[in-house]
Design a protein around this motif. Structure first.
Motif, PDB file in Angstrom:
ATOM      1  N   GLU A 147      72.258  -7.119 -39.024  1.00  0.00           N
ATOM      2  CA  GLU A 147      73.349  -7.724 -38.259  1.00  0.00           C
ATOM      3  C   GLU A 147      73.236  -7.407 -36.766  1.00  0.00           C
ATOM      4  OE1 GLU A 147      76.616  -6.118 -40.360  1.00  0.00           O
ATOM      5  OE2 GLU A 147      76.458  -7.600 -41.963  1.00  0.00           O
ATOM      6  N   LEU A 154      58.706 -18.242 -28.680  1.00  0.00           N
ATOM      7  CA  LEU A 154      59.038 -17.226 -29.694  1.00  0.00           C
ATOM      8  C   LEU A 154      57.804 -16.820 -30.484  1.00  0.00           C
ATOM      9  CD1 LEU A 154      61.311 -15.643 -31.069  1.00  0.00           C
ATOM     10  CD2 LEU A 154      61.549 -17.529 -32.657  1.00  0.00           C
ATOM     11  N   TRP A 176      58.091  -9.657 -30.844  1.00  0.00           N
ATOM     12  CA  TRP A 176      58.258  -8.209 -30.714  1.00  0.00           C
ATOM     13  C   TRP A 176      58.704  -7.675 -32.061  1.00  0.00           C
ATOM     14  CZ3 TRP A 176      61.134  -7.573 -25.390  1.00  0.00           C
ATOM     15  CH2 TRP A 176      60.264  -8.011 -24.371  1.00  0.00           C
ATOM     16  N   HIS A 219      65.845  -5.511 -29.245  1.00  0.00           N
ATOM     17  CA  HIS A 219      64.738  -6.226 -28.623  1.00  0.00           C
ATOM     18  C   HIS A 219      63.888  -6.958 -29.651  1.00  0.00           C
ATOM     19  CE1 HIS A 219      64.820  -2.792 -25.400  1.00  0.00           C
ATOM     20  NE2 HIS A 219      65.978  -3.394 -25.548  1.00  0.00           N
ATOM     21  N   ALA A 220      64.249  -6.853 -30.937  1.00  0.00           N
ATOM     22  CA  ALA A 220      63.326  -7.272 -31.994  1.00  0.00           C
ATOM     23  C   ALA A 220      63.385  -8.769 -32.271  1.00  0.00           C
ATOM     24  CB  ALA A 220      63.642  -6.509 -33.274  1.00  0.00           C
ATOM     25  N   ASP A 221      62.192  -9.343 -32.567  1.00  0.00           N
ATOM     26  CA  ASP A 221      62.127 -10.713 -33.084  1.00  0.00           C
ATOM     27  C   ASP A 221      61.746 -10.705 -34.554  1.00  0.00           C
ATOM     28  OD1 ASP A 221      62.494 -11.866 -30.486  1.00  0.00           O
ATOM     29  OD2 ASP A 221      60.464 -11.179 -30.081  1.00  0.00           O
ATOM     30  N   ALA A 226      70.499  -7.189 -35.033  1.00  0.00           N
ATOM     31  CA  ALA A 226      69.364  -7.831 -34.371  1.00  0.00           C
ATOM     32  C   ALA A 226      69.792  -9.171 -33.794  1.00  0.00           C
ATOM     33  CB  ALA A 226      68.232  -8.037 -35.365  1.00  0.00           C
ATOM     34  N   PRO A 227      69.386  -9.466 -32.539  1.00  0.00           N
ATOM     35  CA  PRO A 227      69.744 -10.773 -31.961  1.00  0.00           C
ATOM     36  C   PRO A 227      68.966 -11.887 -32.662  1.00  0.00           C
ATOM     37  CG  PRO A 227      68.284  -9.576 -30.498  1.00  0.00           C
ATOM     38  CD  PRO A 227      68.599  -8.640 -31.626  1.00  0.00           C
ATOM     39  N   LYS A 228      69.657 -12.947 -33.017  1.00  0.00           N
ATOM     40  CA  LYS A 228      68.997 -14.052 -33.709  1.00  0.00           C
ATOM     41  C   LYS A 228      68.380 -15.005 -32.688  1.00  0.00           C
ATOM     42  CE  LYS A 228      70.757 -12.191 -37.362  1.00  0.00           C
ATOM     43  NZ  LYS A 228      71.295 -11.044 -36.650  1.00  0.00           N
ATOM     44  N   PRO A 229      67.320 -15.739 -32.965  1.00  0.00           N
ATOM     45  CA  PRO A 229      66.606 -15.781 -34.243  1.00  0.00           C
ATOM     46  C   PRO A 229      65.764 -14.538 -34.472  1.00  0.00           C
ATOM     47  CG  PRO A 229      65.512 -17.145 -32.619  1.00  0.00           C
ATOM     48  CD  PRO A 229      66.766 -16.663 -31.979  1.00  0.00           C
ATOM     49  N   CYS A 230      65.861 -14.005 -35.674  1.00  0.00           N
ATOM     50  CA  CYS A 230      65.122 -12.803 -36.019  1.00  0.00           C
ATOM     51  C   CYS A 230      64.588 -12.956 -37.439  1.00  0.00           C
ATOM     52  CB  CYS A 230      66.057 -11.603 -35.917  1.00  0.00           C
ATOM     53  SG  CYS A 230      65.289 -10.077 -36.380  1.00  0.00           S
TER      54      CYS A 230
END
Ligand code: SF4
Lengths: 311, 142
Positions: free
Chosen positions: B75, B8, B13, B52-54, B77-81
């Motif tokens: 909400e 990660l 990203w 696609h964001a981290d 954004a895929p976690k972990p973010c």
């Protein structure tokens, strides 16, 4: 025991694992060359591996209103397609007498599976931009398949109507690479243009178009499904140049000196693809369609006619 | 540190979320991607889709109109973010303090969790890179 060997061939070597590693290294070369063209330093060699690992560890989100089953199976379809292609190609390359009649046609059809997966994934994700990307991808497939199949006719005609990859390779080992003749050269040029579109790279990245439809069909994908799509793209970056090398450029034979020469051929093709990608602006979908059905198809027909007359 | 965290932090990203900024911070973020600073060396790339964001780079004061959208974005954004507040505006309103459009009761870190603050109006690209490095250290320690 009979079943174990083909299974190993598909999963480990030269199938999935081998192609994945090779593809990720190729996609690193792509990023590094791009960075050097732009006077940047670029990412370290393990970057694509890290990207995939990271994506595997992230959450998978399924958008509301999406058709869940299609959304999740679409990436697998593409991955299966590219794995089968690379296995068949590598096996035929190692031993031209392997393979079956018509494996060239199988490879040709399997190569459209990744595009089909992108189309399915985009349409099932219930996002207007993804649907736009998918419809563009569909038009792109329609446009490049015609010249691509015409380009493939050239080696078939030259080798006297053989429909096996191994047969075409044997012909090239006996008579020199198809690439060296006039019609073969034209066919390679046409095939390279079609490959650029198959890879979805600039100037034909119309269906992804980061700057207008922000990722197109991939917009709703996250986590492992996105990782599979990225992996498929990376594997295509290895498989498609390999396809050109095997069908038009005499393949990679397994003697020590020849292997290095073959890998050099592969990387040279990749660098050409990357340079085209870095020196061109994106086309509109109608321009791409006109380009492929106009000049490229005419060029491909010229190649076929030349091949028929034995040039 | 396990493999997941390592991957990660080696491949962040970033998604660029402008919540009513004056646009200067946004330009400085783009500066980080130019050949001079080249953050792709560290695996950092700009992505267009929140899925696609981290890391979410938030700039601006979060005005009344933006409040709900910011929440919804986080909400999605895929976690972990992670969220990074870039610029004095996102961190504490800066020159827009007491402005009529500012949503006084709820600064950015009351709406969504913020993991790092980068002050400056606008922060220099070096400062933004430094902020990201500190965020990576923080993630690694956890
Ligand atoms: S911190 Fe300064 S430069 Fe950044 S958005 Fe606010 S006013 Fe503009």
């Amino acid at each position: 025991m009979k079943i174990i060997e083909p299974l190993l061939q598909f999963v480990v070597f030269p199938g999935f694992l081998f192609t994945a590693v090779a593809g990720l290294i190729f996609s690193w070369i792509d990023r590094k060359v791009t960075a050097r063209v732009q006077y940047r330093i670029g990412p370290p060699w393990y970057q694509p591996f890290m990207d995939i690992l990271k994506l595997l560890g992230k959450e998978t989100m399924i958008p509301a209103g999406a058709s869940k089953r299609v959304f999740l199976t679409a990436p697998l379809i593409g991955l299966a397609g590219v794995t089968i292609v690379s296995t068949l190609l590598c096996l035929a390359d190692f031993d031209p007498n392997l393979g079956f009649v018509g494996d060239l046609i199988v490879v040709f059809y399997m190569l459209t599976l990744p595009a089909l997966a992108i189309i399915l994934g985009g349409f099932s994700s219930a996002n207007p931009l993804a649907s736009l990307g998918s419809s563009r991808e569909m038009k792109l497939v329609l446009s490049y398949e015609l010249p691509f199949i015409l380009a493939l006719l050239v080696p078939i005609i030259k080798s006297g109507g053989l429909l096996t990859i191994g047969g075409i390779l044997n012909y090239q080992i006996a008579h020199g690479a198809i690439f060296a003749s006039a019609s073969g050269f034209i066919a390679v040029v046409v095939a390279m243009l079609c490959i650029q579109a198959k890879l979805g790279l600039v100037p034909f990245d119309i269906s992804e178009a980061e700057t207008e439809i922000v990722g197109g069909s991939f917009i709703e994908y996250s986590g492992p499904p996105l990782a599979i799509f990225k992996l498929t793209k990376a594997m295509l970056l290895f498989t498609l140049p390999l396809f050109v090398v095997v069908v038009f450029m005499g393949g990679i034979t397994l003697q020590a000196k020849e292997v290095a020469w073959g890998i050099l051929k592969l990387i040279a093709l990749l660098v050409v693809i990357v340079l085209i990608r870095n020196t061109n602006p994106r086309l509109r979908i109608d321009q791409a369609l006109r380009f492929f059905w106009g000049p490229v198809t005419i060029l491909a027909i010229l190649g076929v006619v030349l091949a028929l007359f034995g040039h | 540190m396990d493999l997941k965290t390592k991957a990660l932090t080696k491949s962040l990203w970033v998604f660029h979320m402008s919540t009513a900024s004056c646009n200067n911070c946004d330009i400085e973020i783009l500066d980080c991607l130019t050949p001079r600073h080249d953050v792709e060396r560290f695996g950092i790339v700009l992505v267009g889709s929140i899925r696609h964001a981290d890391v979410i780079l938030a700039t601006g004061i979060v005005n009344r109109n933006c409040r709900d959208i910011v929440k919804k974005m986080y909400e999605q954004a895929p976690k972990p973010c992670f969220v990074v507040a870039v610029g004095t505006c996102a961190a504490g309103r800066g020159i827009f303090h007491n402005s009529y459009i500012v949503n006084e009761a709820e600064p950015l870190d009351k709406i969504i969790p913020v993991h790092a603050y980068i002050p400056g109006c606008p922060p220099k690209p070096e400062a933004i890179i430094d902020g990201i490095v500190k965020l990576i250290d923080k993630v690694n320690k956890k």
